[in-house]
Design a protein around this motif. Structure first.
Motif, PDB file in Angstrom:
ATOM      1  N   ASN A 187      43.605  38.024  40.078  1.00  0.00           N
ATOM      2  CA  ASN A 187      42.398  37.371  39.593  1.00  0.00           C
ATOM      3  C   ASN A 187      41.172  38.109  39.515  1.00  0.00           C
ATOM      4  OD1 ASN A 187      42.983  34.852  38.400  1.00  0.00           O
ATOM      5  ND2 ASN A 187      43.544  34.333  40.451  1.00  0.00           N
ATOM      6  N   LEU A 188      41.163  39.099  40.603  1.00  0.00           N
ATOM      7  CA  LEU A 188      40.175  40.085  40.867  1.00  0.00           C
ATOM      8  C   LEU A 188      40.010  41.166  39.788  1.00  0.00           C
ATOM      9  CD1 LEU A 188      37.814  41.160  42.671  1.00  0.00           C
ATOM     10  CD2 LEU A 188      39.333  42.568  43.703  1.00  0.00           C
ATOM     11  N   LEU A 189      41.029  41.695  39.432  1.00  0.00           N
ATOM     12  CA  LEU A 189      41.326  42.716  38.557  1.00  0.00           C
ATOM     13  C   LEU A 189      41.669  42.164  37.386  1.00  0.00           C
ATOM     14  CD1 LEU A 189      42.460  45.354  41.256  1.00  0.00           C
ATOM     15  CD2 LEU A 189      40.244  44.912  40.357  1.00  0.00           C
ATOM     16  N   LYS A 190      41.455  41.194  36.762  1.00  0.00           N
ATOM     17  CA  LYS A 190      42.067  40.698  35.648  1.00  0.00           C
ATOM     18  C   LYS A 190      41.688  41.439  34.181  1.00  0.00           C
ATOM     19  CE  LYS A 190      37.989  37.613  35.222  1.00  0.00           C
ATOM     20  NZ  LYS A 190      37.277  37.611  36.654  1.00  0.00           N
ATOM     21  N   ALA A 199      48.253  43.499  36.400  1.00  0.00           N
ATOM     22  CA  ALA A 199      49.460  43.113  36.371  1.00  0.00           C
ATOM     23  C   ALA A 199      50.196  44.026  35.203  1.00  0.00           C
ATOM     24  CB  ALA A 199      49.669  41.889  35.901  1.00  0.00           C
ATOM     25  N   GLN A 200      49.454  44.249  34.059  1.00  0.00           N
ATOM     26  CA  GLN A 200      50.018  45.023  33.142  1.00  0.00           C
ATOM     27  C   GLN A 200      49.721  46.618  33.084  1.00  0.00           C
ATOM     28  OE1 GLN A 200      51.790  44.205  30.298  1.00  0.00           O
ATOM     29  NE2 GLN A 200      51.377  42.072  30.744  1.00  0.00           N
ATOM     30  N   GLN A 201      48.583  47.018  33.746  1.00  0.00           N
ATOM     31  CA  GLN A 201      48.150  48.291  33.823  1.00  0.00           C
ATOM     32  C   GLN A 201      48.298  49.167  35.009  1.00  0.00           C
ATOM     33  OE1 GLN A 201      45.016  48.129  30.489  1.00  0.00           O
ATOM     34  NE2 GLN A 201      46.182  49.607  29.883  1.00  0.00           N
ATOM     35  N   GLY A 202      48.414  48.288  35.994  1.00  0.00           N
ATOM     36  CA  GLY A 202      48.526  48.991  37.417  1.00  0.00           C
ATOM     37  C   GLY A 202      46.901  49.063  38.014  1.00  0.00           C
ATOM     38  N   LEU A 203      47.336  49.543  39.428  1.00  0.00           N
ATOM     39  CA  LEU A 203      46.143  49.584  40.231  1.00  0.00           C
ATOM     40  C   LEU A 203      45.069  50.641  39.620  1.00  0.00           C
ATOM     41  CD1 LEU A 203      44.940  47.827  42.579  1.00  0.00           C
ATOM     42  CD2 LEU A 203      45.872  49.591  44.215  1.00  0.00           C
ATOM     43  N   LYS A 205      44.477  52.257  36.816  1.00  0.00           N
ATOM     44  CA  LYS A 205      43.634  51.894  35.754  1.00  0.00           C
ATOM     45  C   LYS A 205      42.633  50.789  36.126  1.00  0.00           C
ATOM     46  CE  LYS A 205      45.819  53.925  31.978  1.00  0.00           C
ATOM     47  NZ  LYS A 205      47.035  53.617  31.238  1.00  0.00           N
ATOM     48  N   ALA A 206      43.302  49.754  36.987  1.00  0.00           N
ATOM     49  CA  ALA A 206      42.332  48.749  37.347  1.00  0.00           C
ATOM     50  C   ALA A 206      41.013  49.098  38.014  1.00  0.00           C
ATOM     51  CB  ALA A 206      43.050  47.555  38.064  1.00  0.00           C
ATOM     52  N   LEU A 207      41.142  50.010  38.916  1.00  0.00           N
ATOM     53  CA  LEU A 207      40.100  50.455  39.850  1.00  0.00           C
ATOM     54  C   LEU A 207      39.235  51.280  38.999  1.00  0.00           C
ATOM     55  CD1 LEU A 207      41.723  51.431  43.013  1.00  0.00           C
ATOM     56  CD2 LEU A 207      40.356  49.485  42.577  1.00  0.00           C
ATOM     57  N   GLN A 208      39.770  51.995  38.045  1.00  0.00           N
ATOM     58  CA  GLN A 208      39.073  52.983  36.935  1.00  0.00           C
ATOM     59  C   GLN A 208      38.078  52.245  36.025  1.00  0.00           C
ATOM     60  OE1 GLN A 208      41.688  55.433  34.743  1.00  0.00           O
ATOM     61  NE2 GLN A 208      40.905  57.244  35.881  1.00  0.00           N
ATOM     62  N   HIS A 209      38.839  50.977  35.508  1.00  0.00           N
ATOM     63  CA  HIS A 209      38.147  50.071  34.691  1.00  0.00           C
ATOM     64  C   HIS A 209      36.837  49.331  35.400  1.00  0.00           C
ATOM     65  CE1 HIS A 209      37.266  47.371  31.608  1.00  0.00           C
ATOM     66  NE2 HIS A 209      37.106  46.261  32.375  1.00  0.00           N
ATOM     67  N   TYR A 210      37.184  48.906  36.714  1.00  0.00           N
ATOM     68  CA  TYR A 210      36.228  47.951  37.329  1.00  0.00           C
ATOM     69  C   TYR A 210      35.170  49.121  38.153  1.00  0.00           C
ATOM     70  CZ  TYR A 210      37.898  43.680  35.982  1.00  0.00           C
ATOM     71  OH  TYR A 210      38.694  42.560  35.324  1.00  0.00           O
ATOM     72  N   GLY A 211      35.409  50.254  38.474  1.00  0.00           N
ATOM     73  CA  GLY A 211      34.579  51.254  38.857  1.00  0.00           C
ATOM     74  C   GLY A 211      34.532  51.093  40.437  1.00  0.00           C
ATOM     75  N   TYR A 212      35.721  50.568  41.053  1.00  0.00           N
ATOM     76  CA  TYR A 212      35.745  50.443  42.452  1.00  0.00           C
ATOM     77  C   TYR A 212      36.550  51.588  43.073  1.00  0.00           C
ATOM     78  CZ  TYR A 212      35.089  45.394  41.519  1.00  0.00           C
ATOM     79  OH  TYR A 212      34.604  44.274  41.130  1.00  0.00           O
ATOM     80  N   ASP A 232      50.938  46.750  51.091  1.00  0.00           N
ATOM     81  CA  ASP A 232      51.732  47.865  51.030  1.00  0.00           C
ATOM     82  C   ASP A 232      52.337  47.733  49.379  1.00  0.00           C
ATOM     83  OD1 ASP A 232      54.008  49.446  50.486  1.00  0.00           O
ATOM     84  OD2 ASP A 232      54.812  49.423  52.555  1.00  0.00           O
ATOM     85  N   ILE A 233      53.019  46.642  49.333  1.00  0.00           N
ATOM     86  CA  ILE A 233      53.821  46.338  48.061  1.00  0.00           C
ATOM     87  C   ILE A 233      52.766  45.986  47.088  1.00  0.00           C
ATOM     88  CG2 ILE A 233      55.860  45.556  48.948  1.00  0.00           C
ATOM     89  CD1 ILE A 233      55.523  42.722  48.344  1.00  0.00           C
ATOM     90  N   LEU A 234      51.640  45.571  47.173  1.00  0.00           N
ATOM     91  CA  LEU A 234      50.486  45.153  46.216  1.00  0.00           C
ATOM     92  C   LEU A 234      49.961  46.526  45.683  1.00  0.00           C
ATOM     93  CD1 LEU A 234      49.029  41.768  47.088  1.00  0.00           C
ATOM     94  CD2 LEU A 234      50.377  42.159  45.269  1.00  0.00           C
ATOM     95  N   GLY A 235      50.306  47.718  46.236  1.00  0.00           N
ATOM     96  CA  GLY A 235      49.675  48.975  45.812  1.00  0.00           C
ATOM     97  C   GLY A 235      48.156  49.312  46.482  1.00  0.00           C
TER      98      GLY A 235
END
Ligand SMILES: *Cc1c(COP(=O)(O)O)cnc(C)c1O
Length: 544
Positions: A187-190, A199-203, A205-212, A232-235
């Protein structure tokens, strides 16, 4: 071939028999079945031999790596199990077994478990679990209502809705916590614009997209290790679970929590979830949930409450206030296999917002089709047994007031045990029970007197010796086989935050009597007295 000697030949005929003809009542297995349904505890007390065989010895019984080429008669195999396995098991349902969260079970769960196994429903999809799926959704609805108490129309609308979930049933608190944090992460990295979601593109890309720079989970230092597994398993990595210090009652330090949130914000690390613990595994304390909820709201993050063990306290109208603020959580973990007296393999997480699980929804072609009510589209696990039936049956047979009696007597028994410990000058209560869990240790009176005025160096030296004594007593008591308390190491304020070895007691079994509690203390004293070596070095060090 006699009925109690079946299947020692691997022919199709004998194999057909093991699918069709039950054991005769006079066979070994048949007799055990009759015995355990009449008097499970008696059977266990008789079959589990108390003498503690070292694990290395038991391992020798389980060393063979070949799959047998020669089939065995059921009765012969049953003897084998009695001899090698059952006799060496742990009698968790004994009233003097007060060391862990695993305890006795009401008798009716035994035949019901057998029925559940026989039905062999698979809760992943409706096609293998009609009736069990609506039952599980109802159980989740009841537990949701226990936590959040929404109105009738809410449950009418969402309990059986294909597009919503009030929660997820699973094998235990670990998977429940992982599920909650999985929902929080997704929900945070939606999905957002071109970005299709973590869920689709992985952590990465998510961090890049949101700039965290990263994401973090915040929990007190008493948090359960399953949160690190989740990270650990959520990356996001175990180091992203940040431990916040606790006060002298093992509750999260709210100021430290707030400061950490501010610092992380400055460092551009997004707090993914703040986790409150309602009943810590080691000391049984409850975090200030109302204050934590306010901080989570201020920093715009998911608020999860890990009430795996303590959550059942909500069933007690008298004591549910101890968990106040839990209704402010976005998700709550509760283990039915702890204080709800259900056999292992029954955990659950409930979500305040029934739409939040959409973030982990998964579809496939042959099952879990879009719009289906298959539970598997919202669960981490795939094939799953109908354990919800055990919770359902217990909630009906015991009922809320029945559970209240069980919960209340556990809490009150823990208070009673704490007074026994405090009244006895050779024991030291380390953590007072808030729910039905407490920690203490054996410290001879003379040593306590000395410790009260000892300087830091002396205190350290004596506590080291006391740790050895605590370990010796705990191990000897376990090996004697009459009773069992567990041990853990916790920071104790009184000893400058030093990690101190303590006995840990969880009072759940309704058959644990006051006499048993007194006997446990007496036995510990006797064991201590036999340990001249430990006691002498203690006395020498205070006389030095
Ligand atoms: C027991 C416990 C867990 C883990 O639950 P399992 O059922 O053992 O997976 C998580 N959190 C807390 C606070 C617990 O007490």
């Amino acid at each position: 071939m006699t009925t109690n000697k079946r299947a020692a030949e691997a022919t199709l005929e004998t194999l057909h028999q093991i699918f069709t003809i039950p054991e005769a009542p006079d066979s070994t297995l048949g007799r055990i079945e009759a015995e355990i349904s009449q008097n499970l505890n008696g059977f266990l007390a008789k079959s589990i031999v108390a003498t503690e065989k070292p694990l290395s010895e038991i391992e020798k019984d389980f060393a063979q790596s070949h799959i047998p080429e020669q089939p065995q008669y059921v009765s012969d195999h049953t003897h084998h199990l009695l001899d090698k396995l059952i006799s060496q098991s742990v009698h968790t349902s004994a009233p003097s077994f007060i060391g862990h969260m695993t305890s006795a079970l009401p008798y009716f769960l035994l035949p019901l478990s057998k029925l559940m196994t026989g039905l062999n429903q698979n809760l992943v999809k409706i096609e293998t679990s009609k009736a069990f799926t609506p039952l599980e959704r109802q159980v989740l609805g009841m537990m949701h209502r226990l936590v959040y108490n929404q109105g009738d129309s809410f449950y009418h609308e969402f309990m059986h809705s294909a597009d919503h979930s009030l929660g997820a049933f699973c094998s235990g608190g670990t998977v429940a916590n992982i599920t909650a944090l999985w929902v929080a992460r997704n929900n945070l990295l939606k999905a957002d614009g071109d970005f299709k979601g973590v869920a689709q593109q992985g952590l990465h890309k998510a961090l890049q997209h949101y700039g965290y720079q990263g994401v973090a989970i915040l929990v007190s230092e008493r948090g359960h290790y399953s949160l690190k597994k989740a990270a650990d398993i959520l990356g996001i990595g175990r180091e992203s679970v940040i431990s916040i210090t606790t006060d002298s009652h093992n509750r999260i330090d709210i100021e430290a929590l707030e400061q950490t949130c501010q610092q992380l914000e400055k460092d551009n690390i997004k707090v993914m979830s703040i986790v409150g613990v309602a009943g810590t595994t080691e000391t049984g304390n409850v975090d200030p949930l109302v204050d934590m909820a306010a901080i989570a709201k201020r920093f715009g993050c998911h608020f999860h409450v890990d009430a795996a063990w303590g959550g059942a306290t909500l069933l007690s109208n008298k004591y549910r206030h101890l968990l106040s603020g839990i209704e402010l959580a976005d998700s709550v973990t509760i283990d039915a296999h702890k204080q709800m007296y259900v056999p292992m393999g029954a955990g659950l997480v409930v979500f305040k917002n029934p739409a939040s699980v959409a973030s982990i929804e998964h579809h496939a072609e042959y099952i879990l089709r879009r719009g289906s009510k298959d539970l598997g589209s919202h669960t981490l696990e795939g094939s799953r047994p109908g354990m919800a039936m055990m919770v359902y049956a217990s909630l009906h047979i015991i009922s809320r007031p029945g559970y209240e009696l069980l919960i209340n007597q556990s809490i009150e028994k823990a208070k009673y045990f704490a007074t026994l410990i405090e009244q006895d000058r050779d024991f030291e209560l380390i953590s007072e029970p808030e729910l039905c869990l407490l920690t203490y240790r054996y410290v001879p009176q003379a040593v306590q007197t000395f410790l009260a005025t000892a300087d830091q160096q002396q205190s350290l030296q004596i506590n080291k010796l006391l740790d050895k004594l605590t370990k010796f007593i705990q191990k000897s008591q376990r090996e004697n086989g009459k009773s069992f308390v567990s041990r853990t190491r916790i920071e104790v304020d009184k000893y400058n935050g030093r990690k101190t070895l303590v006995f840990r007691v969880v009072l759940a079994n309704p058959l644990t009597s006051k006499e048993i509690l007194q006997d446990i203390l007496d036995e510990q004293k006797q064991i201590a007295a036999t340990s001249l070596q430990h006691i002498q070095s203690l006395l020498q060090s205070i006389n030095a």
